[in-house]
Design a protein around this motif. Structure first.
Motif, mmCIF file in Angstrom:
data_model
loop_
_atom_site.group_PDB
_atom_site.id
_atom_site.type_symbol
_atom_site.label_atom_id
_atom_site.label_comp_id
_atom_site.label_asym_id
_atom_site.label_seq_id
_atom_site.Cartn_x
_atom_site.Cartn_y
_atom_site.Cartn_z
ATOM 1 N N MET A 69 6.584 -2.936 -14.102
ATOM 2 C CA MET A 69 5.474 -3.298 -14.969
ATOM 3 C C MET A 69 5.754 -4.624 -15.657
ATOM 4 S SD MET A 69 3.931 -1.137 -18.189
ATOM 5 C CE MET A 69 5.464 -1.323 -19.090
ATOM 6 N N VAL A 70 4.722 -5.460 -15.673
ATOM 7 C CA VAL A 70 4.774 -6.748 -16.368
ATOM 8 C C VAL A 70 3.728 -6.711 -17.455
ATOM 9 C CG1 VAL A 70 4.516 -9.243 -16.156
ATOM 10 C CG2 VAL A 70 5.551 -7.931 -14.302
ATOM 11 N N GLN A 71 4.129 -7.121 -18.632
ATOM 12 C CA GLN A 71 3.202 -7.125 -19.762
ATOM 13 C C GLN A 71 2.702 -8.544 -20.015
ATOM 14 O OE1 GLN A 71 5.263 -5.354 -23.098
ATOM 15 N NE2 GLN A 71 4.722 -3.277 -22.447
ATOM 16 N N LEU A 72 1.368 -8.638 -20.113
ATOM 17 C CA LEU A 72 0.730 -9.919 -20.432
ATOM 18 C C LEU A 72 0.154 -9.815 -21.827
ATOM 19 C CD1 LEU A 72 -1.252 -11.015 -17.209
ATOM 20 C CD2 LEU A 72 0.845 -11.983 -18.156
ATOM 21 N N GLY A 73 0.717 -10.645 -22.732
ATOM 22 C CA GLY A 73 0.174 -10.663 -24.077
ATOM 23 C C GLY A 73 -1.130 -11.431 -24.126
ATOM 24 N N PRO A 74 -1.782 -11.411 -25.253
ATOM 25 C CA PRO A 74 -3.028 -12.179 -25.387
ATOM 26 C C PRO A 74 -2.773 -13.655 -25.045
ATOM 27 C CG PRO A 74 -2.753 -10.698 -27.240
ATOM 28 C CD PRO A 74 -1.461 -10.668 -26.489
ATOM 29 N N MET A 75 -3.653 -14.209 -24.235
ATOM 30 C CA MET A 75 -3.626 -15.609 -23.790
ATOM 31 C C MET A 75 -2.429 -15.924 -22.904
ATOM 32 S SD MET A 75 -6.440 -16.299 -25.038
ATOM 33 C CE MET A 75 -6.502 -17.972 -24.431
ATOM 34 N N ASP A 76 -1.665 -14.914 -22.419
ATOM 35 C CA ASP A 76 -0.626 -15.171 -21.427
ATOM 36 C C ASP A 76 -1.255 -15.166 -20.030
ATOM 37 O OD1 ASP A 76 1.138 -15.231 -23.461
ATOM 38 O OD2 ASP A 76 2.059 -13.271 -23.054
ATOM 39 N N TYR A 77 -0.563 -15.786 -19.075
ATOM 40 C CA TYR A 77 -1.032 -15.704 -17.680
ATOM 41 C C TYR A 77 0.172 -15.730 -16.753
ATOM 42 C CZ TYR A 77 -0.384 -20.805 -17.143
ATOM 43 O OH TYR A 77 0.134 -22.058 -17.074
ATOM 44 N N ILE A 78 -0.094 -15.239 -15.550
ATOM 45 C CA ILE A 78 0.942 -15.149 -14.538
ATOM 46 C C ILE A 78 0.427 -15.791 -13.250
ATOM 47 C CG2 ILE A 78 0.230 -12.895 -13.656
ATOM 48 C CD1 ILE A 78 3.234 -12.221 -13.377
ATOM 49 N N GLU A 79 1.345 -16.470 -12.514
ATOM 50 C CA GLU A 79 0.990 -17.099 -11.242
ATOM 51 C C GLU A 79 1.402 -16.188 -10.097
ATOM 52 O OE1 GLU A 79 2.708 -20.959 -10.998
ATOM 53 O OE2 GLU A 79 1.454 -21.806 -12.576
ATOM 54 N N ILE A 80 0.489 -16.007 -9.131
ATOM 55 C CA ILE A 80 0.725 -15.126 -7.996
ATOM 56 C C ILE A 80 0.590 -15.954 -6.717
ATOM 57 C CG2 ILE A 80 0.004 -13.014 -6.809
ATOM 58 C CD1 ILE A 80 -1.347 -12.192 -9.458
ATOM 59 N N ASN A 81 1.595 -15.875 -5.858
ATOM 60 C CA ASN A 81 1.574 -16.571 -4.566
ATOM 61 C C ASN A 81 1.099 -15.585 -3.510
ATOM 62 O OD1 ASN A 81 2.077 -17.893 -2.168
ATOM 63 N ND2 ASN A 81 3.996 -18.785 -2.851
ATOM 64 N N VAL A 82 -0.106 -15.830 -3.002
ATOM 65 C CA VAL A 82 -0.678 -14.974 -1.972
ATOM 66 C C VAL A 82 -0.446 -15.662 -0.634
ATOM 67 C CG1 VAL A 82 -2.741 -13.836 -1.113
ATOM 68 C CG2 VAL A 82 -2.385 -14.105 -3.584
ATOM 69 N N THR A 83 0.285 -15.005 0.276
ATOM 70 C CA THR A 83 0.699 -15.602 1.544
ATOM 71 C C THR A 83 0.042 -14.859 2.690
ATOM 72 O OG1 THR A 83 2.836 -16.163 0.576
ATOM 73 C CG2 THR A 83 2.656 -16.253 2.966
ATOM 74 N N ILE A 84 -0.462 -15.636 3.666
ATOM 75 C CA ILE A 84 -1.081 -15.059 4.862
ATOM 76 C C ILE A 84 -0.420 -15.678 6.077
ATOM 77 C CG2 ILE A 84 -3.208 -14.826 6.202
ATOM 78 C CD1 ILE A 84 -4.768 -15.046 3.591
#
Length: 636
Positions: A69-84
């Motif tokens: 589990m990853v917690q995102l606080g208010p106004m936080d963001y996470i980068e996700i690398n989607v690979t095909i």
């Protein structure tokens, strides 16, 4: 947050998208886990930004946090690398990348299609590259897809020496065609390690121009500078850094990371494009050789051309050029000859260097030719070193090594040549009528052999008889055209002799004139039997005009004598009258005797009887009657 991602690609290619997932809620959101229903697709977290993007946490693909589990606080963001990873067939795929939170599911729509094809770049070879040369090639990309799509980016490494020049407008790769996407420039002078020529330093150019006229004060500086530049180049060669490979990739919507490979071969440039070596030259002859000069750089090259013995410190230059072995026994039989209209002879340090030093300027990509002259004076090996002093490589040398030989031609076993008209050839004179035999009927042919006893081909230009070419005095050389005689080979000379029956024995001088070397002179003797001269002379036909000419000549002579006789008779038959007024006395004095002084008589007063009776003593002797007579004649 919902982000739509779509992609296209070729077979077996990996495409990826970076998706940012924001938490715009006022409370913390838990990211539980993620999954996808699209085949060939995967994803992972890359970076986590907290405290309104003030603090960033890098996440690796194999971290445990990827499934926890990853917690995102208010106004936080996470980068996700989607690979095909695209399959090996044409395929259209759509689906979702799903992230489960404590409140909801976040769905990222995915769409992609694959096409058959690839991008191919032309393999570029930068050969003969050096600082100061225009190293530029067009980059072509071949598109084998059946669709036209835009080019996204091109990456090249190392970027310090190579540049891609492109227009600002977007470039489209045409379907099933090659497209020019820009020009690639390679500039090694941008890196100090590869700046081994005079082109990269303005100070070097300035110092060279100071000594442009072989100023002795600049010689030491030039030699040190050349040694430094040449040392840098030798170091690159020794470490294999003169051969480079530039790698890169092309990115587009259909093909990602299509490779680019560029091979670079660095060289030490040469201004001598082509040179002709001297053939074996005859002593006292002159041969020439041409040297073609070419400027491969992108700026004008100023040049001084001279032989190495005219450089102020020639021994030091020989050592630096590595020509100590070749520079032994150099001679001055080589010289420069003007071969281009802009060659100008000058004075260097007050010395006349006409024919010794040549000055010229080669514009970029310009070619010129100079002529070198070789005039040997002795047999043997001859060599010298031609130096090109310039503002690109500073020095360049060319070794001339040739031979001088001598071709000697002689008549085999003969000290004289004899053309003898035997009596049996004149038997017709005994029974022929007077004037019945045509001129030239009596003749004889003889052959004499010339041999070349020298070491080089001898070319005979002319054969003269008493200075007259080929034919004179009834003697004709039948094969008088110029010819060559190879060493230890012979040549037969054919002679024809037509006597004129004036003389029984005549000696001429036959001269064989070669193209080089001393001429060969030998006596040439013609003989006719003495008792056959008058007999045969009467039987030879005379020209038709000979009798008439004799009559006219005798008649003219007789008339001239008659006129002279008549005029003499008339002149001497007249009386001679001499006018007295026309005769003037001429006094001729002998030049050896000075003129006698004129004695002017003076009036002697009469003496009295007393004076008459007194006789004064005199120291002079009394005057004789003969002297008195002479004195009186002198007074007259």
């Amino acid at each position: 947050a919902v982000v739509s991602t779509q992609s296209t690609g070729g077979y077996n290619q990996t495409r990826y998208k970076i998706v940012k997932l924001y938490n715009k809620n006022p409370v913390t959101v838990d990211l539980l886990y993620y999954f996808t229903n699209v085949p060939f697709c995967d994803g992972y977290y890359t970076r986590l930004w907290r405290d309104d993007a003030q603090r960033m946490i890098k996440l690796k693909k194999d971290d445990a946090i990827q499934r926890d589990m990853v917690q995102l606080g208010p106004m936080d963001y996470i980068e996700i690398n989607v690979t095909i990873t695209t399959p090996s067939m044409a395929h259209n795929v759509s689906g979702f990348f799903v992230i489960e939170t404590g409140y909801d599911f976040v769905q990222l729509p995915l769409q992609f299609r694959t096409l058959e094809g690839k991008l191919l770049t032309t393999h570029l070879d930068f050969t003969e590259v050096f600082p100061g040369k225009t190293n530029e090639f067009s980059l072509l990309i071949a598109n084998s897809f059946n669709e036209t799509f835009p080019l996204e980016s091109i990456r090249l490494e190392p970027s310090s020496m190579i540049t891609l020049v492109r227009d600002d407008e977007p470039v489209f790769l045409k379907a099933l065609a090659s497209s020019e996407v820009g020009k690639i420039e390679f500039n090694p002078e941008r890196v100090s390690q590869y700046s081994y020529l005079m082109t990269d330093d303005a100070k070097k150019q300035k110092e060279f121009l100071k000594g442009h006229r072989l100023n002795v004060d600049q010689v030491d500086y030039e030699l040190k500078l050349y040694k430094h530049l040449r040392g840098k180049w030798n170091s690159l060669q020794k470490n294999g850094k003169n051969k480079l490979t530039i790698k890169g990739s092309v990115k587009s919507s259909f093909a990602d990371n299509s490779p680019i490979a560029i091979d670079v071969d660095l060289v030490w440039p040469s201004l001598i494009k082509e040179s002709q070596m001297f053939p074996v030259t005859h002593v006292k002859d002159t041969s020439t050789s041409t040297v073609t000069l070419f400027n491969p750089s992108k700026f004008p090259v100023h040049m001084e051309v001279f032989f190495i013995n005219f450089y102020p410190h020639s021994r030091a230059l020989v050592d630096i050029l590595g020509l100590r072995h070749e520079a032994t026994n150099l001679d001055a039989t080589f010289s420069l000859r003007d071969a281009a209209p802009d060659f100008i002879d000058r004075f260097v340090n007050g010395n006349d260097v006409s024919g010794k030093v040549k000055f010229l300027v080669l514009q970029p990509m310009e070619e010129k030719t100079i002529t070198v002259q070789f005039s040997p004076i002795f047999v043997g090996a001859h060599k010298n070193i031609l130096v090109l002093r310039n503002n690109l490589t500073l020095f360049e040398s060319l070794l001339f090594n040739t031979m001088a030989a001598k071709g000697d031609i002689v008549f085999e076993k003969r000290t004289q040549l004899l053309l003898n008209m035997h009596e049996n050839l004149l038997s017709e004179c005994h029974h022929a009528e007077e004037g019945s035999i045509e001129k030239g009927y009596f003749n004889t042919n003889r052959s004499f052999t010339l041999r070349n006893v020298g070491d080089i081909t001898s070319k005979v230009m002319d054969i003269q008889i008493n200075g007259i070419s080929c034919s004179a005095y009834g003697v004709t050389v039948l094969n008088c055209a110029p010819f060559d005689v190879e060493p230890n080979q012979h040549h037969v000379l054919k002679f024809n002799f037509i006597p004129n029956f004036h003389f029984s024995y005549v000696e001429y001088t036959l001269t064989v004139v070669p193209s080089a070397g001393d001429p060969l002179e030998i006596p040439l003797i013609t003989k006719v039997p003495n008792h056959m001269l008058n007999l045969c002379s009467d039987k030879i036909q005379r020209p038709i005009w000979e009798v008439s000419f004799r009559i006219i000549l005798l008649s003219g002579t007789f008339c001239a004598l008659l006129i002279v006789f008549c005029q003499s008779y008339i002149f001497f038959s007249q009386p001679i009258v001499i006018s007295q007024t026309s005769i003037k006395p001429i006094i001729i004095q002998k030049p050896s005797e000075p003129p006698k002084p004129i004695v002017v008589p003076r009036k002697i007063p009469k003496r009295s009887s007393l004076e008459k009776s007194v006789v004064l003593p005199s120291s002079r002797a009394p005057e004789t009657p003969s002297k008195t007579k002479k004195r009186k004649e002198s007074i007259k």
